[in-house]
Design a protein around this motif. Structure first.
Motif, mmCIF file in Angstrom:
data_model
loop_
_atom_site.group_PDB
_atom_site.id
_atom_site.type_symbol
_atom_site.label_atom_id
_atom_site.label_comp_id
_atom_site.label_asym_id
_atom_site.label_seq_id
_atom_site.Cartn_x
_atom_site.Cartn_y
_atom_site.Cartn_z
ATOM 1 N N THR A 111 0.391 1.262 12.340
ATOM 2 C CA THR A 111 1.439 0.861 11.407
ATOM 3 C C THR A 111 1.996 2.040 10.612
ATOM 4 O O THR A 111 3.006 1.889 9.919
ATOM 5 N N GLY A 112 1.366 3.202 10.709
ATOM 6 C CA GLY A 112 1.927 4.442 10.159
ATOM 7 C C GLY A 112 2.099 4.475 8.650
ATOM 8 O O GLY A 112 2.738 5.386 8.127
ATOM 9 N N GLY A 113 1.606 3.476 7.943
ATOM 10 C CA GLY A 113 1.775 3.430 6.494
ATOM 11 C C GLY A 113 2.426 2.138 6.023
ATOM 12 O O GLY A 113 2.598 1.914 4.826
ATOM 13 N N GLY A 119 0.350 -0.106 3.493
ATOM 14 C CA GLY A 119 0.379 0.459 2.142
ATOM 15 C C GLY A 119 1.735 0.290 1.496
ATOM 16 O O GLY A 119 1.832 -0.033 0.307
ATOM 17 N N ALA A 120 2.803 0.501 2.273
ATOM 18 C CA ALA A 120 4.156 0.357 1.729
ATOM 19 C C ALA A 120 4.399 -1.077 1.263
ATOM 20 O O ALA A 120 5.002 -1.293 0.208
ATOM 21 N N THR A 147 2.247 -1.756 -1.962
ATOM 22 C CA THR A 147 2.754 -1.065 -3.150
ATOM 23 C C THR A 147 4.180 -1.478 -3.504
ATOM 24 O O THR A 147 4.712 -1.024 -4.508
ATOM 25 N N VAL A 202 -5.744 1.739 -3.904
ATOM 26 C CA VAL A 202 -6.103 3.120 -4.221
ATOM 27 C C VAL A 202 -5.327 4.099 -3.351
ATOM 28 O O VAL A 202 -4.829 5.116 -3.822
ATOM 29 N N SER A 227 -4.305 5.202 1.139
ATOM 30 C CA SER A 227 -4.409 4.908 2.558
ATOM 31 C C SER A 227 -4.472 6.224 3.322
ATOM 32 O O SER A 227 -3.766 7.171 2.993
ATOM 33 N N VAL A 257 -3.287 7.562 6.551
ATOM 34 C CA VAL A 257 -2.480 7.296 7.740
ATOM 35 C C VAL A 257 -2.879 8.348 8.767
ATOM 36 O O VAL A 257 -2.568 9.527 8.615
ATOM 37 N N ARG A 273 3.955 -3.978 15.643
ATOM 38 C CA ARG A 273 3.545 -3.407 14.361
ATOM 39 C C ARG A 273 3.540 -4.464 13.259
ATOM 40 O O ARG A 273 2.643 -4.515 12.420
ATOM 41 N N THR A 277 5.964 5.861 -2.517
ATOM 42 C CA THR A 277 6.424 5.051 -1.391
ATOM 43 C C THR A 277 5.269 4.346 -0.679
ATOM 44 O O THR A 277 5.516 3.504 0.185
ATOM 45 N N GLY A 278 4.039 4.672 -1.010
ATOM 46 C CA GLY A 278 2.890 3.909 -0.539
ATOM 47 C C GLY A 278 2.664 3.915 0.966
ATOM 48 O O GLY A 278 1.865 3.138 1.475
ATOM 49 N N GLY A 279 3.395 4.735 1.695
ATOM 50 C CA GLY A 279 3.257 4.754 3.156
ATOM 51 C C GLY A 279 4.570 4.487 3.873
ATOM 52 O O GLY A 279 4.642 4.531 5.102
ATOM 53 N N GLY A 280 5.613 4.241 3.105
ATOM 54 C CA GLY A 280 6.901 3.854 3.702
ATOM 55 C C GLY A 280 7.528 4.935 4.567
ATOM 56 O O GLY A 280 8.165 4.641 5.569
ATOM 57 N N GLY A 300 5.889 7.317 6.314
ATOM 58 C CA GLY A 300 5.145 7.329 7.573
ATOM 59 C C GLY A 300 5.497 6.137 8.435
ATOM 60 O O GLY A 300 5.649 6.249 9.657
ATOM 61 N N ALA A 301 5.637 4.966 7.818
ATOM 62 C CA ALA A 301 5.976 3.757 8.579
ATOM 63 C C ALA A 301 7.333 3.919 9.253
ATOM 64 O O ALA A 301 7.513 3.510 10.403
ATOM 65 N N GLY A 324 0.076 12.467 10.433
ATOM 66 C CA GLY A 324 -0.527 11.482 9.546
ATOM 67 C C GLY A 324 -0.021 11.650 8.136
ATOM 68 O O GLY A 324 0.866 12.466 7.874
ATOM 69 N N SER A 325 -0.592 10.860 7.242
ATOM 70 C CA SER A 325 -0.112 10.842 5.867
ATOM 71 C C SER A 325 -1.268 10.497 4.948
ATOM 72 O O SER A 325 -2.093 9.643 5.267
ATOM 73 N N VAL A 346 -1.817 8.655 1.795
ATOM 74 C CA VAL A 346 -1.207 7.791 0.789
ATOM 75 C C VAL A 346 -2.143 7.801 -0.404
ATOM 76 O O VAL A 346 -3.238 7.243 -0.353
ATOM 77 N N VAL A 347 -1.733 8.502 -1.449
ATOM 78 C CA VAL A 347 -2.622 8.756 -2.584
ATOM 79 C C VAL A 347 -2.007 8.128 -3.823
ATOM 80 O O VAL A 347 -1.283 8.745 -4.573
ATOM 81 N N TYR A 348 -2.339 6.836 -4.010
ATOM 82 C CA TYR A 348 -1.652 6.091 -5.061
ATOM 83 C C TYR A 348 -2.231 6.420 -6.434
ATOM 84 O O TYR A 348 -1.504 6.571 -7.396
ATOM 85 N N GLY A 349 -3.549 6.565 -6.505
ATOM 86 C CA GLY A 349 -4.187 6.863 -7.790
ATOM 87 C C GLY A 349 -4.438 8.362 -7.956
ATOM 88 O O GLY A 349 -4.363 9.130 -6.991
ATOM 89 N N VAL A 395 -8.508 13.429 -2.048
ATOM 90 C CA VAL A 395 -8.080 13.451 -0.649
ATOM 91 C C VAL A 395 -7.174 14.649 -0.368
ATOM 92 O O VAL A 395 -7.268 15.264 0.694
#
Lengths: 421, 421
Positions: free
Chosen positions: A281-283, A286-287, A290, A300, A302, A304, A394, B281-284, B286-287, B301-302, B304-307, B314
């Motif tokens: 899903t590439g992120g 998480g997207a 969030t 917290v 992800s 990817v 996906r 973007t929480g992974g958007g 990469g998605a 890869g990515s 995703v480091v929200y906190g 990471v």
């Protein structure tokens, strides 16, 4: 009350945009008990707008026209309304002042003279003052008792006038109130779902039920019409309960919230945090999580990890797994979930890996998905295969993974793998 | 050739779905030079469908009806067509066989008798054999020289019959050919863009230009009509060149590809890999990149480091930065980009951090975004502030970040930060 929607704009006939105004207006009108029996779309052509308005006025109590109220030469809805009313146009000084004031507040230097056309109103019509945009709306009561509203085509400006004036006016004149409840379900197809509840509605015209399926999710809308909101709710409530009883644990909300919003709500309620490990899903998971305000309290991060190096280096997936069962496997999904939990220090780790297509990936054919959930009291993997294009595969992976978290947090049984995987 | 689209389905009038079929059909019809002058929508009601068909037939050369061909009692478009033709209905044995065969192939046990209604065809009409679904299409030539096509409402089944039969039939009868080219632009608003090229089109009816803006992107469509495809292309080509010359480096494609597809194409061409560090973007990002087939060759890869813990743990963002300028800062964006590059071992690292709203985040008010790109020959950060809701802010962040990569790979100047940030 019969309502007709007439959208004006050549861009609709060229297919440059979809008629999303008509959809929004129809939904809002249904909610106040109005019956929308026709939509029409015509281009920026005076004769055809007039003809369409006359057709609508001949068969509806209320006509709502959207589009064609702007400042350019293409915008001729107000001229068409004047023709249908058989009335001359008059320029309103207070609208001129309003337009000039708006131009000043937008920081523009000078208002083009053509903009003053927006201050023209057919004699006998009233106007609706715009707040966001510059185009006033128009309201005319025709001799034959039909009322015509004209609102701008810009969605935000249309919504402003519908919510501010038109819907309240019509609701106050409507004898009926309509209320809907939307249940959303994951992990079940539309026809299997319909089979379980259809008999409740075959004999009933009120409430009614409608199903709307999109990949990995089915919406069930239960709608009742009554004299008051309370009476409509009383009709809906027992049916919602019965539908929910029959559908059981596939229902993730009776309140039309998204699956990701349900996850954030459940995590927040449990005081738990989640981290993800996403490959296929590439992120995207998480997207989605969030996108919910307040997600930062429970989500917290992800990892990817699209390539094998990233799976090993970032999340600690073992070489044995990557070289043995491969990156699309139960073992890899479980190690990814545990890795996400460890690396991000979360209570739960959720992983997704698979082959989205069109090519095979890691030895797995397109459509094969493995997801896993890891936590203090859960270690569960699920493999399954879905048909279709890359986007659909996906989306199914996202839905299934989010639903795994949902089921765990609600204490429900977790789905097993497909037998063929 | 005047074409009219009639959509049948109460779900459209209730606003449960938008009339996206009409949009797709209109766009496809415009591309073969047909003039679509009206859309109509009616519900599943025999009288109203008949009335709408007659209205269409009276003013168009070709009417395309979509919806109401399914197996249930609600599906009455074929009955309406029989009424309009004044013809009785006859059941076709070869369609019966086809339906039974399809049911078998779907693995269902027994076909409900009601499904046989789909084998009924008005005398004098021909039918279109379905490939994906079970509903045959219908074609009738009326006495007044109007042709009516009826196709299913399920989008995939509608598209199949349009592309397989109807569009080729109409194109072969059409005297004109229409061709379009779509340029897509990032980092510029619709009105600023229009000002630069509008004069090219004020005096020209062929080619025409249309603008369509969505958050962070503007599509410019240039359309020409001619007797042959070659002649239409000859009209378009110099205009595309001139528009591109005037717009300069904001144009990221002249071929209607998405920004993420352009990134994958450019990375592939340069033989470079990319990793991301996403917070806001929480992974958007990469998605979006991984939605492009073949992305696995260039996207590693990515993180995703929200906190803040994830940013430090990471990706190695320093405590000094997190406790000083904070997580929404130039320093943090630069360290995230460098961290992504190091952790994932990629050629380029791209980072996004910011406050999406509705709350402030890390001391930054909603709408503040910092993005950064890190590589052997680039270290660039950009801060900016955008208005609007959470979704819009996130979308702007994605667009700006992807465009930063695009500009770097195309050797173009990278945008500076807003002065106020």
């Amino acid at each position: 009350m019969r309502v007709e929607i007439l959208a004006v704009g050549t861009e609709l006939l060229l297919g440059q945009i979809a008629n999303t105004n008509a959809r929004w207006m129809s939904e809002s009108l249904a909610a106040i008990g109005a019956d929308v029996l026709h939509h029409q779309v015509v281009g920026d052509n005076l004769d055809r707008i007039v003809e369409a308005m006359r057709l609508s006025a001949g068969r509806a109590d209320v006509v709502i026209v959207t589009g064609g109220l702007g400042p350019t030469q293409d915008d001729i809805t107000r001229d068409a309304l004047a023709v249908v009313m058989g009335a001359p146009m008059v320029r309103h000084a207070e609208l001129e002042d309003l337009l000039r004031e708006k131009f000043r507040s937008f920081g523009r230097r000078e208002m083009p003279g053509s903009n003053l056309r927006q201050a023209d109103v057919p004699v006998g019509a009233r106007y609706l003052t715009p707040s966001r945009g510059t185009a006033p709306g128009l309201v005319a009561d025709l001799a034959g008792a039909t009322r015509i509203y004209a609102v701008p085509g810009v969605p935000e400006e249309m919504v402003e006038m519908m919510e501010g004036t038109i819907l309240p006016e019509l609701a106050s004149e409507s004898a009926a109130v309509v209320r809907s409840r939307v249940l959303r379900c994951a992990g079940i197809g539309e026809s299997a779902l319909a089979e379980r509840v259809d008999d409740l509605f075959t004999a009933s015209a009120n409430p009614t039920i409608a199903f709307l399926a999109s990949s990995g999710e089915v919406k069930v809308r239960i709608t009742a019409k009554a004299a008051t909101a309370e009476a409509a709710e009383r009709l809906i409530e027992p049916v919602v309960d019965e539908v929910r009883r029959r559908l059981g644990d596939v229902v993730f909300t009776t309140n039309d919230e998204t699956l990701e919003a349900a996850i954030v709500r459940l995590l927040t309620g449990a005081g738990m945090t989640l981290a993800c490990a996403e490959s296929i899903t590439g992120g995207g998971v998480g997207a989605r999580i969030t996108s919910v305000p307040g997600a930062s309290e429970v989500f917290v991060g992800s990892g990817v990890v699209y390539g094998n190096e990233a799976k090993a280096g970032v999340l600690g997936v073992s070489r044995e797994t990557l070289e043995g069962p491969g990156p699309v496997s139960e073992a890899c999904a479980l190690e990814m979930a545990a890795g996400a939990r460890r690396v991000f220090g979360s209570d739960l780790g959720l992983s997704l890996t698979g082959a989205a297509g069109p090519e095979s990936h890691g030895g797995a054919p397109p459509g094969v998905i493995w997801i896993a959930l890891d936590g203090d009291d859960v270690t569960h993997a699920r493999g399954f295969q879905v048909p279709g294009e890359r986007d659909r595969v996906r989306r199914w992976a996202e839905q299934a993974a989010l639903d795994l978290v949902r089921r765990h947090l609600e204490g429900m049984p977790l789905p097993a793998s497909d037998r063929s995987i």
